[in-house]
Write a protein that holds these residues in place. Structure first.
Motif, short mmCIF file in Angstrom:
data_model
loop_
_atom_site.label_atom_id
_atom_site.label_comp_id
_atom_site.label_asym_id
_atom_site.label_seq_id
_atom_site.Cartn_x
_atom_site.Cartn_y
_atom_site.Cartn_z
N MET A 113 5.48 -7.00 -12.04
CA MET A 113 5.10 -5.64 -12.44
C MET A 113 3.75 -5.63 -13.15
O MET A 113 2.93 -4.72 -12.95
N ASN A 114 3.49 -6.66 -13.96
CA ASN A 114 2.19 -6.77 -14.63
C ASN A 114 1.09 -7.13 -13.63
O ASN A 114 -0.04 -6.65 -13.73
N GLN A 115 1.43 -7.99 -12.67
CA GLN A 115 0.43 -8.47 -11.71
C GLN A 115 -0.11 -7.32 -10.86
O GLN A 115 -1.29 -7.31 -10.50
N ALA A 116 0.74 -6.34 -10.55
CA ALA A 116 0.28 -5.20 -9.76
C ALA A 116 -0.84 -4.46 -10.49
O ALA A 116 -1.83 -4.04 -9.87
N CYS A 117 -0.70 -4.29 -11.80
CA CYS A 117 -1.75 -3.63 -12.59
C CYS A 117 -3.00 -4.50 -12.67
O CYS A 117 -4.13 -4.00 -12.58
N ASP A 118 -2.82 -5.81 -12.85
CA ASP A 118 -3.97 -6.72 -12.92
C ASP A 118 -4.75 -6.71 -11.61
O ASP A 118 -5.99 -6.71 -11.61
N ASN A 119 -4.04 -6.70 -10.49
CA ASN A 119 -4.70 -6.67 -9.19
C ASN A 119 -5.46 -5.35 -9.00
O ASN A 119 -6.53 -5.30 -8.41
N VAL A 121 -6.83 -3.51 -11.37
CA VAL A 121 -8.05 -3.56 -12.19
C VAL A 121 -9.10 -4.44 -11.51
O VAL A 121 -10.28 -4.07 -11.45
N ALA A 122 -8.69 -5.60 -10.98
CA ALA A 122 -9.64 -6.52 -10.36
C ALA A 122 -10.31 -5.92 -9.13
O ALA A 122 -11.47 -6.22 -8.83
N ALA A 123 -9.59 -5.06 -8.40
CA ALA A 123 -10.12 -4.52 -7.14
C ALA A 123 -10.71 -3.12 -7.30
O ALA A 123 -11.23 -2.57 -6.33
N PHE A 124 -10.67 -2.56 -8.50
CA PHE A 124 -11.04 -1.16 -8.67
C PHE A 124 -12.49 -0.89 -8.29
O PHE A 124 -12.81 0.13 -7.66
N ASN A 125 -13.40 -1.77 -8.67
CA ASN A 125 -14.83 -1.55 -8.42
C ASN A 125 -15.31 -2.12 -7.08
O ASN A 125 -16.49 -2.02 -6.75
N PRO A 127 -15.42 -2.22 -2.85
CA PRO A 127 -15.38 -1.18 -1.82
C PRO A 127 -13.94 -0.92 -1.38
O PRO A 127 -13.12 -1.84 -1.31
N ALA A 128 -13.64 0.33 -1.09
CA ALA A 128 -12.30 0.68 -0.65
C ALA A 128 -11.97 -0.04 0.64
O ALA A 128 -12.81 -0.14 1.53
N PRO A 129 -10.77 -0.60 0.78
CA PRO A 129 -10.42 -1.34 2.00
C PRO A 129 -10.33 -0.40 3.20
O PRO A 129 -10.00 0.79 3.07
N SER A 130 -10.65 -0.92 4.38
CA SER A 130 -10.58 -0.11 5.59
C SER A 130 -9.13 0.18 5.98
O SER A 130 -8.85 1.18 6.62
N GLN A 131 -8.23 -0.71 5.57
CA GLN A 131 -6.81 -0.51 5.85
C GLN A 131 -6.03 -0.73 4.56
O GLN A 131 -6.12 -1.78 3.93
N VAL A 132 -5.29 0.28 4.15
CA VAL A 132 -4.53 0.21 2.91
C VAL A 132 -3.23 -0.55 3.16
O VAL A 132 -2.43 -0.18 4.01
N LYS A 133 -3.04 -1.64 2.43
CA LYS A 133 -1.84 -2.46 2.58
C LYS A 133 -0.89 -2.32 1.38
O LYS A 133 0.24 -2.78 1.44
N SER A 134 -1.38 -1.72 0.32
CA SER A 134 -0.57 -1.54 -0.88
C SER A 134 -0.79 -0.13 -1.40
O SER A 134 -1.89 0.43 -1.27
N VAL A 135 0.23 0.45 -2.00
CA VAL A 135 0.11 1.79 -2.54
C VAL A 135 -0.94 1.83 -3.64
O VAL A 135 -1.58 2.86 -3.87
N PHE A 136 -1.19 0.70 -4.29
CA PHE A 136 -2.20 0.66 -5.34
C PHE A 136 -3.62 0.67 -4.79
O PHE A 136 -4.57 0.82 -5.55
N GLU A 137 -3.77 0.51 -3.49
CA GLU A 137 -5.10 0.61 -2.87
C GLU A 137 -5.41 2.04 -2.43
O GLU A 137 -6.54 2.33 -2.03
N ALA A 138 -4.42 2.92 -2.49
CA ALA A 138 -4.60 4.28 -2.02
C ALA A 138 -5.44 5.08 -3.01
O ALA A 138 -5.44 4.83 -4.22
N LEU A 153 -4.36 5.70 -15.21
CA LEU A 153 -3.11 5.21 -15.76
C LEU A 153 -3.04 3.69 -15.72
O LEU A 153 -2.51 3.04 -16.62
N PHE A 154 -3.59 3.09 -14.66
CA PHE A 154 -3.45 1.64 -14.47
C PHE A 154 -4.72 0.87 -14.88
O PHE A 154 -4.68 -0.34 -14.99
N LEU A 155 -5.83 1.59 -15.08
CA LEU A 155 -7.07 0.91 -15.42
C LEU A 155 -7.25 0.79 -16.93
O LEU A 155 -7.71 -0.24 -17.43
#
Length: 363
Positions: A113-119, A121-125, A127-138, A153-155
């Protein structure tokens, strides 16, 4: 031998007894639901010397503005003065914070549950992925702001504060199966799945949250589902605004503050519209996302001319419907906007124009 026999007598003889001895049973509250209008009543704390919780004898709910109180009996007649009060139509609510505590008591689950938030934050800045594989990438969760300052909320997580997103599901099914006479006896469920948990673990029965089973023999009509949603929304409202502090978790022996939110509602069309108190998909307000109105527009494909519905406008209309002084005023508001009051509007972030998702089986 005597000591051994004494030990054997102390061993629990059933799973229920064992869970009670070790205080492992979930925290629940049994509400008395009205057999007529579905209004729910929490138990009243009993006085010293009384037998069990008590409830109002009659339903005092006013179903439509200006009408008389419902007045339906809520309880079975008591067999004796010492017998407990028994609701005719009980609704058992499993407390959300009790469920969340069970997740946070498992080191592997809390780590995930913590790792999802850490991931996030790490990916926030990046470029947006061309294909969303996780709800946190949406995009929606990237714009899921915690307050008026538009802090994510997560950043923006002070200290080790837990931030958790959930998917809501409400559905109904015929528990007795279909009959030749097309029986409509139906019960429902209110459930959540934690989106912080990886998909391979998220939907295991032990990690899902069953808030309650909506009793039959029929589905609640129109906005009456609100009565069963109320306890859950109350817990989530506090979790969002004030946060919930757990004195100890698997990874935080000195405790941590947590905030939880519904990020998405996953339904089939009928259940989704009922939970959100929106007009049916077969009505003139057939879409919860765009503003096309009228069944004559069902086959339009000029999507560049479609315009999104405004969540703030729907929220104001839902509040007007709730506060209307007459059933005629409510009918006019519903005809104009296609929305009634839903308990989900108590959540300041709720926006059915963006948060309703059709599950993959029905999509």
């Amino acid at each position: 031998p005597n000591a051994q026999a004494e030990i054997l007598t102390q061993l629990p003889s059933s799973r229920k007894d064992a869970m009670s001895r070790f205080h492992l049973s979930g925290q629940t509250t049994t509400y008395a639901a009205c057999p007529s209008c579905d209004c729910t009543y929490a138990p009243i704390l009993s006085a010293i010397g009384s037998f069990g919780p008590s409830y109002p004898e009659l339903c005092s709910n006013i179903v439509t503005p200006g009408a008389q109180a419902c007045g339906t009996n809520l309880l079975y007649p008591r067999e004796s003065a010492s017998a407990p009060y028994t609701p005719i139509k009980p609704f058992v609510y499993h407390h959300f914070n009790d469920y969340l505590a069970s997740l946070l008591s498992q080191p592997s689950i809390e780590t995930a549950m913590n790792q999802a938030c850490d991931n996030f934050v790490a990916a926030f800045n990046l470029p947006a992925p061309s294909q969303v594989k996780s709800v946190f990438e949406a995009r929606f969760l990237r714009e899921f702001y915690f307050n008026e300052e538009q802090k994510s909320l997560f950043l923006d997580r002070p200290g080790n504060e837990g931030r958790f997103a959930f998917a809501l599901c409400v559905d109904f099914f015929q528990a007795e199966g279909k009959s030749l006479r097309n029986s409509q006896n139906s019960v429902g469920i209110i459930a959540l799945a934690c989106l912080n948990i990886p998909p391979e673990l998220r939907y295991k029965p032990e990690n899902l949250y069953l808030a309650g089973i909506i009793p039959g023999p029929r589905e609640p009509e129109l906005e009456r589902l609100n009565h069963y949603m109320c306890p859950l929304v109350g817990d989530l409202e506090i979790s969002w605004s004030n946060g919930v502090y757990f004195s100890r978790t698997a990874l935080c022996p000195h405790g941590r503050l947590t905030r939880s939110a519904i990020a998405v509602g996953i339904f089939d069309l009928p259940a989704g519209r009922k939970a959100a108190a929106l007009a049916a998909s077969t009505s003139h307000w057939f879409c919860s996302v765009c503003s096309l109105h009228g069944t004559q527009h069902l086959r339009r494909t000029d999507f560049e001319n479609w315009h999104s519905r405004n969540g703030s406008t729907l929220r104001k209309a839902a509040m007007q419907w709730r506060d209307a002084a007459s059933s005629t005023e409510r009918k006019n508001i519903f005809t104009k906007y296609g929305v009634r009051w839903s308990e989900l509007w108590r959540l300041p972030y709720w926006d059915p124009t963006r948060m309703l998702v059709i599950d993959s089986m029905h999509c």
